[in-house]
Design a protein around this motif. Structure first.
Motif, short mmCIF file in Angstrom:
data_model
loop_
_atom_site.label_atom_id
_atom_site.label_comp_id
_atom_site.label_asym_id
_atom_site.label_seq_id
_atom_site.Cartn_x
_atom_site.Cartn_y
_atom_site.Cartn_z
N PHE A 86 70.00 8.42 39.08
CA PHE A 86 69.17 9.68 39.60
C PHE A 86 70.03 10.16 40.75
N LEU A 136 65.34 13.16 44.01
CA LEU A 136 64.19 12.25 43.97
C LEU A 136 63.03 12.55 44.73
N THR A 155 62.57 4.40 37.24
CA THR A 155 61.61 5.47 36.57
C THR A 155 60.36 5.39 36.75
N VAL A 196 60.27 7.69 40.10
CA VAL A 196 60.43 9.27 40.16
C VAL A 196 59.13 9.75 39.25
N THR A 200 69.20 13.51 36.43
CA THR A 200 68.26 13.49 37.47
C THR A 200 67.02 13.35 37.35
N SER A 201 66.21 13.48 38.70
CA SER A 201 64.80 13.36 38.45
C SER A 201 64.14 14.75 37.77
N THR A 259 62.04 14.91 34.54
CA THR A 259 60.65 15.40 34.50
C THR A 259 60.47 16.63 33.38
#
Length: 384
Positions: A7, A12, A45, A48, A144-145, A149
Motif C-alpha cells: 500500500f 494508509l 490488510t 487498512v 493502495t488503501s 476500500t
C-alpha cells in the motif's frame, strides 16, 4: 515481497467522519477471508480495513495461508462475503485454482473474489478476467488503501444485491408452494363433487359430457400444480455423490413405463459408464427422466428410437440424449427452457425448465442440437 510495497504510505490514513462505534458493533459483520502465504499481507490488510464499514456493518477477518486451507474454511462456512485471494502460494497458480473450485466445486456463486498478486506474470490480467468468475484483480504493488476500500465497497454491494435476489427467489418459491397447496386442495374438492354428481346423474345424463370436461380440466390443473411444486421444491442443489449409471438406469426404467402408457414401442440405445458425480441422486434422476421422456414424446411415431449415452472425457462427464423425431425449430429453440413453454396442447411445459434449473444450480452446461437423423440432441456437460 515486502509489506511496504502493498500500500502507498500516504494512503494508509483515512479521512472523513468516523462511524459510531456502538452502532457498528451492534450489527452482524461482513465475513472476509484473507488468503495469502505472506503474514505481513494479512497484518497490513487488517490494519487498512480495520475501521472500514459498509452499511454500518464492520468487517470480520479470517486468515488462510494456503489455497488448500482456504478451501477447507469455505467448505465448512459458506457465509463469507469476500475473499482477498493471492495468486502465487503453494503453487504458481494456487489462487486461480481456488477461484475455479469456489465456483465449480463449492458451487458458491455469492462470495466476491478479489485476486491480488505480487507476480502478475504468472496470471496475466486479461486472461484471468476472461476465464475466471472473479470481481476484481490487482497487482499488490499498485493496491493502495483507497483502491482496496473502493474494491471492498463494490464487492460488498454486489454480494448484498445477490443475497437479496436469492432471498426474493426463495420467497417466491415458498409462495409458489403455498399457492400450489391451496389450489390442490380446491381441485380435489372439485373433482370429488364432480365424480359424486356423475354417479348420481348416471352416464346417460345430459350433464355427463360437461362433468367429464370438468374432471379432465381439473386433472390438467393438478398436473400444472404438481409441476410448479416440483420446480419450486428445487431449493438447494446440495453436494452429494451419485453414480450416474445406477441413477440413470433407474430413471430410464420409469421412462419405459411412460412409453408403454403412450403406446409407443420405443427402441432404446443405452450406453452409460459408471461414474460418480457431484449431485443429489434425486435431482440427477429428475434430469435423466425429463430428458429421456422428452425424447420419447418427440421420437418418430412409427419407429421411435431414443439414445442415452454417458461418456467421460478428461474432467467432464457428458450425458447425451437424442431421438429420431423432428428437431426443434429455430423459432422455438430460444424458449424451450422457459416455464410452461410447449408445442403440445396437452402438455404442461415444465420438464425442460426443471432440467435447466438443476443444471444451473450445479453449473452444468446444457446444449441442444440436431442429430444426423433430424431429431433433437441434448448434451449435458457435468464437471468432475
Amino acid at each position: 515481497m515486502h509489506s511496504d510495497n502493498l500500500f502507498a504510505e500516504d494512503e494508509l490514513l483515512f479521512s472523513g467522519e468516523e462511524a459510531d462505534e456502538s452502532t457498528v458493533n451492534a450489527l452482524e459483520p461482513w465475513m472476509v477471508l484473507i488468503v495469502d502465504d505472506e503474514p505481513d499481507v494479512h497484518s497490513m490488510t487488517k490494519m487498512v480495513l480495520g475501521d472500514f464499514a459498509f452499511e454500518d456493518r464492520p468487517l470480520e477477518f479470517v486468515s488462510a495461508h494456503s489455497g488448500k486451507e482456504s478451501l477447507e474454511i469455505l467448505k465448512s462456512d459458506p457465509s463469507f462475503a469476500v475473499v482477498l485471494l493471492d495468486v502465487v502460494m503453494e503453487t504458481n497458480t494456487a489462487g486461480l485454482d481456488v477461484a475455479r473450485r469456489i465456483r465449480n466445486e463449492l458451487n458458491n456463486q455469492f462470495i466476491r473474489i478479489i485476486l491480488r498478486t505480487g507476480q502478475p506474470g504468472f496470471a496475466p490480467e486479461h486472461q484471468v478476467i476472461t476465464e475466471l468468475d472473479i470481481n476484481d484483480y490487482w497487482q499488490k504493488a499498485e493496491l493502495t488503501s483507497r483502491r482496496l476500500t473502493t474494491s471492498m465497497t463494490t464487492a460488498l454491494r454486489s454480494y448484498r444485491d445477490l443475497r437479496k435476489i436469492e432471498l426474493n427467489r426463495e420467497s417466491l418459491a415458498q409462495m409458489a408452494k403455498s399457492v400450489a397447496h391451496q389450489i390442490r386442495n380446491r381441485t380435489m374438492t372439485i373433482n370429488g363433487f364432480t365424480n359424486l354428481a356423475s354417479r348420481k346423474l348416471g352416464p346417460h345424463s345430459e350433464a355427463s359430457e360437461y362433468l367429464e370436461t370438468i374432471s379432465h380440466e381439473t386433472a390438467r390443473l393438478e398436473d400444472i400444480v404438481n409441476s410448479v411444486s416440483e420446480f419450486a421444491a428445487i431449493d438447494r442443489c446440495d453436494h452429494c455423490s451419485a453414480d450416474i449409471k445406477e441413477v440413470g438406469e433407474k430413471a430410464i426404467e420409469l421412462c419405459r413405463g411412460m412409453a408403454n402408457e403412450l403406446g409407443k414401442n420405443v427402441h432404446f440405445d443405452i450406453d452409460i459408464v459408471a461414474q460418480n458425480i457431484d449431485s443429489r441422486p434425486d435431482l440427477l434422476s429428475k434430469v435423466v427422466f425429463e430428458l429421456v421422456s422428452n425424447a420419447i414424446v418427440f421420437a418418430d411415431e412409427e419407429q421411435p428410437r431414443v439414445s442415452v449415452k454417458v461418456t467421460v472425457k478428461g474432467d467432464v462427464c457428458m450425458l447425451v440424449v437424442s431421438d429420431n423425431g423432428k428437431c426443434i425449430s429455430s423459432e422455438d429453440l430460444p424458449y424451450i427452457f422457459d416455464p410452461f413453454f410447449t408445442t403440445r396442447p396437452e402438455a404442461v411445459g415444465m420438464g425442460l425448465s426443471i432440467v435447466n434449473r438443476i443444471a444451473s444450480g450445479y453449473n452444468w452446461d446444457i446444449d441442444v442440437s440436431c442429430s444426423d437423423e433430424g431429431g433433437a440432441v441434448f448434451t449435458l456437460q457435468i464437471p468432475l
